[in-house]
Design an enzyme around this catalytic site. Structure first.
Site, PDB file in Angstrom:
ATOM      1  N   ASN A 212      -5.286   2.349  -1.850  1.00 54.05           N
ATOM      2  CA  ASN A 212      -4.174   1.589  -1.712  1.00 54.05           C
ATOM      3  C   ASN A 212      -4.326   0.301  -2.907  1.00 54.05           C
ATOM      4  OD1 ASN A 212      -3.095  -1.057  -0.501  1.00 54.05           O
ATOM      5  ND2 ASN A 212      -2.756   0.003   1.444  1.00 54.05           N
TER       6      ASN A 212
ATOM      7  N   ASP B 153      -1.767  -2.124  -3.037  1.00 58.11           N
ATOM      8  CA  ASP B 153      -1.144  -3.555  -2.604  1.00 58.11           C
ATOM      9  C   ASP B 153      -1.573  -4.879  -3.167  1.00 58.11           C
ATOM     10  OD1 ASP B 153       0.423  -1.768  -1.079  1.00 58.11           O
ATOM     11  OD2 ASP B 153      -0.395  -2.604   0.796  1.00 58.11           O
ATOM     12  N   HIS B 154      -3.180  -4.803  -3.199  1.00 56.70           N
ATOM     13  CA  HIS B 154      -3.617  -6.061  -3.884  1.00 56.70           C
ATOM     14  C   HIS B 154      -3.297  -6.422  -5.202  1.00 56.70           C
ATOM     15  CE1 HIS B 154      -5.351  -6.950  -0.276  1.00 56.70           C
ATOM     16  NE2 HIS B 154      -6.780  -6.862  -0.429  1.00 56.70           N
TER      17      HIS B 154
ATOM     18  N   ARG C 179       2.151 -15.160  -9.555  1.00 56.80           N
ATOM     19  CA  ARG C 179       3.031 -15.762 -10.597  1.00 56.80           C
ATOM     20  C   ARG C 179       4.224 -15.473 -10.718  1.00 56.80           C
ATOM     21  NH1 ARG C 179      -0.597 -18.240 -14.685  1.00 56.80           N
ATOM     22  NH2 ARG C 179      -1.649 -19.659 -13.329  1.00 56.80           N
TER      23      ARG C 179
ATOM     24  N   HIS D  49       2.205  -0.148   0.615  1.00 65.09           N
ATOM     25  CA  HIS D  49       2.831  -0.633   1.816  1.00 65.09           C
ATOM     26  C   HIS D  49       4.205  -1.633   1.498  1.00 65.09           C
ATOM     27  CE1 HIS D  49       2.398  -2.711   5.922  1.00 65.09           C
ATOM     28  NE2 HIS D  49       3.789  -2.383   5.910  1.00 65.09           N
TER      29      HIS D  49
ATOM     30  N   ARG E 130       6.587  -3.648   2.720  1.00 65.72           N
ATOM     31  CA  ARG E 130       6.621  -4.487   3.587  1.00 65.72           C
ATOM     32  C   ARG E 130       8.081  -5.103   3.789  1.00 65.72           C
ATOM     33  NH1 ARG E 130       1.590  -6.487   6.013  1.00 65.72           N
ATOM     34  NH2 ARG E 130       2.968  -7.715   7.426  1.00 65.72           N
TER      35      ARG E 130
ATOM     36  N   ARG F  22       6.372  -8.978   0.531  1.00 63.36           N
ATOM     37  CA  ARG F  22       5.388  -9.897   0.120  1.00 63.36           C
ATOM     38  C   ARG F  22       4.770  -9.374  -1.264  1.00 63.36           C
ATOM     39  NH1 ARG F  22       1.459 -10.582   4.998  1.00 63.36           N
ATOM     40  NH2 ARG F  22       3.369 -10.863   5.874  1.00 63.36           N
ATOM     41  N   HIS F  23       4.397  -8.044  -1.468  1.00 59.98           N
ATOM     42  CA  HIS F  23       3.712  -7.529  -2.721  1.00 59.98           C
ATOM     43  C   HIS F  23       4.458  -6.223  -3.128  1.00 59.98           C
ATOM     44  CE1 HIS F  23       1.970  -4.939   0.732  1.00 59.98           C
ATOM     45  NE2 HIS F  23       1.393  -5.934   1.130  1.00 59.98           N
TER      46      HIS F  23
ATOM     47  N   GLU G 245       3.196   3.500   3.201  1.00 54.52           N
ATOM     48  CA  GLU G 245       3.222   2.822   4.449  1.00 54.52           C
ATOM     49  C   GLU G 245       4.308   2.243   4.744  1.00 54.52           C
ATOM     50  OE1 GLU G 245      -0.294   0.528   4.433  1.00 54.52           O
ATOM     51  OE2 GLU G 245      -1.762   2.008   4.138  1.00 54.52           O
TER      52      GLU G 245
ATOM     53  N   THR H 238      -1.484  -2.907  19.032  1.00 48.15           N
ATOM     54  CA  THR H 238      -2.337  -2.982  20.252  1.00 48.15           C
ATOM     55  C   THR H 238      -3.238  -4.531  19.837  1.00 48.15           C
ATOM     56  OG1 THR H 238      -4.132  -1.762  19.073  1.00 48.15           O
ATOM     57  CG2 THR H 238      -2.528  -0.485  20.523  1.00 48.15           C
ATOM     58  N   THR H 239      -4.259  -4.667  20.916  1.00 46.26           N
ATOM     59  CA  THR H 239      -4.944  -5.912  20.457  1.00 46.26           C
ATOM     60  C   THR H 239      -5.650  -5.924  19.394  1.00 46.26           C
ATOM     61  OG1 THR H 239      -6.455  -4.963  22.079  1.00 46.26           O
ATOM     62  CG2 THR H 239      -5.286  -6.814  22.956  1.00 46.26           C
TER      63      THR H 239
ATOM     64  N   GLU I 189      -3.762   8.281  11.183  1.00 49.56           N
ATOM     65  CA  GLU I 189      -4.608   7.784  10.444  1.00 49.56           C
ATOM     66  C   GLU I 189      -5.523   6.779  11.530  1.00 49.56           C
ATOM     67  OE1 GLU I 189      -3.629   5.600   6.712  1.00 49.56           O
ATOM     68  OE2 GLU I 189      -5.290   4.464   6.942  1.00 49.56           O
TER      69      GLU I 189
ATOM     70  N   HIS J 190      -8.907   1.173   6.690  1.00 49.93           N
ATOM     71  CA  HIS J 190      -9.086  -0.252   7.084  1.00 49.93           C
ATOM     72  C   HIS J 190     -10.482  -0.683   7.122  1.00 49.93           C
ATOM     73  CE1 HIS J 190      -6.442  -3.750   7.637  1.00 49.93           C
ATOM     74  NE2 HIS J 190      -7.658  -4.099   7.963  1.00 49.93           N
ATOM     75  N   GLY J 191     -10.642  -1.721   6.047  1.00 47.80           N
ATOM     76  CA  GLY J 191     -12.013  -2.376   6.157  1.00 47.80           C
ATOM     77  C   GLY J 191     -13.100  -1.508   5.588  1.00 47.80           C
TER      78      GLY J 191
ATOM     79  N   GLY K 187      -8.312   0.214   0.066  1.00 43.85           N
ATOM     80  CA  GLY K 187      -7.865  -0.676  -0.914  1.00 43.85           C
ATOM     81  C   GLY K 187      -8.677  -1.857  -1.184  1.00 43.85           C
ATOM     82  N   HIS K 188      -8.843  -3.027  -0.514  1.00 41.01           N
ATOM     83  CA  HIS K 188      -9.470  -4.183  -0.587  1.00 41.01           C
ATOM     84  C   HIS K 188     -10.751  -4.075  -1.309  1.00 41.01           C
ATOM     85  CE1 HIS K 188      -9.962  -8.666   0.006  1.00 41.01           C
ATOM     86  NE2 HIS K 188     -11.330  -8.140   0.096  1.00 41.01           N
TER      87      HIS K 188
HETATM   88  N1  PXP Z   1      -4.817   2.150   5.649  1.00 37.41           N
HETATM   89  C1  PXP Z   1      -3.766   1.434   6.428  1.00 37.41           C
HETATM   90  C2  PXP Z   1      -2.735   2.050   7.256  1.00 37.41           C
HETATM   91  C3  PXP Z   1      -3.722   0.116   5.904  1.00 37.41           C
HETATM   92  O1  PXP Z   1      -2.686  -0.643   6.245  1.00 37.41           O
HETATM   93  C4  PXP Z   1      -4.566  -0.278   5.021  1.00 37.41           C
HETATM   94  C5  PXP Z   1      -4.380  -1.921   4.714  1.00 37.41           C
HETATM   95  O2  PXP Z   1      -3.385  -2.161   4.013  1.00 37.41           O
HETATM   96  C6  PXP Z   1      -5.546   0.362   4.369  1.00 37.41           C
HETATM   97  C7  PXP Z   1      -5.642   1.588   5.132  1.00 37.41           C
HETATM   98  C8  PXP Z   1      -6.603  -0.135   3.536  1.00 37.41           C
HETATM   99  O3  PXP Z   1      -7.375  -1.202   4.037  1.00 37.41           O
HETATM  100  P1  PXP Z   1      -8.497  -2.027   3.138  1.00 37.41           P
HETATM  101  O4  PXP Z   1      -7.510  -2.713   2.173  1.00 37.41           O
HETATM  102  O5  PXP Z   1      -9.014  -2.753   3.988  1.00 37.41           O
HETATM  103  O6  PXP Z   1      -9.218  -0.910   2.545  1.00 37.41           O
END
Ligand code: PXP
Length: 237
Positions: free
Chosen positions: A7, A9-10, A18, A43, A45, A49-50, A70, A100-101, A151, A191-192, A213-214
């Site tokens: 991913n 996006d970052h 900038r 993604h 959005r 935003r990105h 996404e 969800t929560t 996913e 995610h994460g 991604g992150h």
């Molecule tokens: N999968 C989905 C559906 C996401 O929305 C994200 C975050 O944009 C990721 C994976 C990647 O998550 P991370 O940036 O925490 O690795």
């Protein structure tokens, strides 16, 4: 071996800080593919935003692996997807009430809307994945709306503070992956995930793709700094 979708996006977030043109996520995608990634994830959005519409168009033309878009389960986004034709769409929540929560798409509550968007995308020949919590009822709901993939949201596993908590989340992901596989759904996860917590998940054979991604973009900033500073010093010399 499971596939890796990166991913980016970052990279676009940094560019938007900038409002200029660098770093360009399209250039990042080329490098990510050259390094061996199996796919690029972005993604788009609703608030842009990105990632921008321009990025998506150029990425579609330049990506040779797989473009996973996404997006929110909204008609306007589905129309964009139908014109761009990514290799896959992953429906994700963008507004609080769709969550969800813990953060996945609440496909059970928003069944009709999700079904409508899945049908629209299928009519354009685009496979659809739903980003859901590792919950058996949500896996069944994803199957009911004819999703092709789920996913599984690994955020709670990744954020677990104690080993026992992580064990419980690992078990939930394992059971959700098994059920999804049994129902004929492809199983992705993300995610994460980072360099410490991803390995354990690879013991779940049903998971065929990780979207990360992150941690990758964060690491690239640090491991790339040495060279970037050295190049600037050389210019000043
Ligand atoms: N999968 C989905 C559906 C996401 O929305 C994200 C975050 O944009 C990721 C994976 C990647 O998550 P991370 O940036 O925490 O690795």
């Amino acid at each position: 071996m499971p596939r890796l979708g990166v991913n980016i996006d970052h990279v676009a977030t940094l560019r938007q800080a900038r409002g200029g043109h660098e770093p360009d996520p399209v250039a990042a995608a080329v490098l990510v593919e050259l390094a061996g990634a199996d796919g690029i994830v972005v993604h788009l959005r609703e608030d842009r935003r990105h990632i921008q519409d321009r990025d998506l168009r150029l990425l579609r033309d330049s990506i040779h692996t797989k473009l996973d878009l996404e997006m929110a389960a909204e008609e306007t986004m589905a129309k964009i997807a139908l014109s761009i034709k990514p290799d896959m769409v992953t429906l994700v929540p963008e507004r609080r009430q769709e969550l969800t929560t813990e953060g996945g798409l609440d496909v059970a509550t928003h069944k009709d809307r999700v079904q409508h968007i899945v049908t629209m995308l299928h009519q354009g020949g685009i496979p659809v994945s739903l980003f859901i919590e590792p919950d058996l009822a949500l896996v069944k709901a994803a199957h009911k709306v004819s999703a092709d993939f789920v996913e599984l949201h690994t955020g709670r596993y990744a954020n677990a503070k104690r080993a026992k908590e992580a064990d419980g989340e690992f078990e939930a992901i394992t059971q959700a992956a098994k059920l999804a596989y049994k129902l004929g759904l492809g199983v992705n996860a993300g995610h994460g995930l980072n360099y410490q917590n991803v390995k354990r998940l690879t013991h779940i054979p049903e998971i065929v793709e990780y979207n990360i991604g992150h941690s990758i973009i964060a690491r690239s900033v640090l491991i790339g700094l040495d060279r970037a500073v050295t190049e600037m010093k050389a210019l000043l010399a």
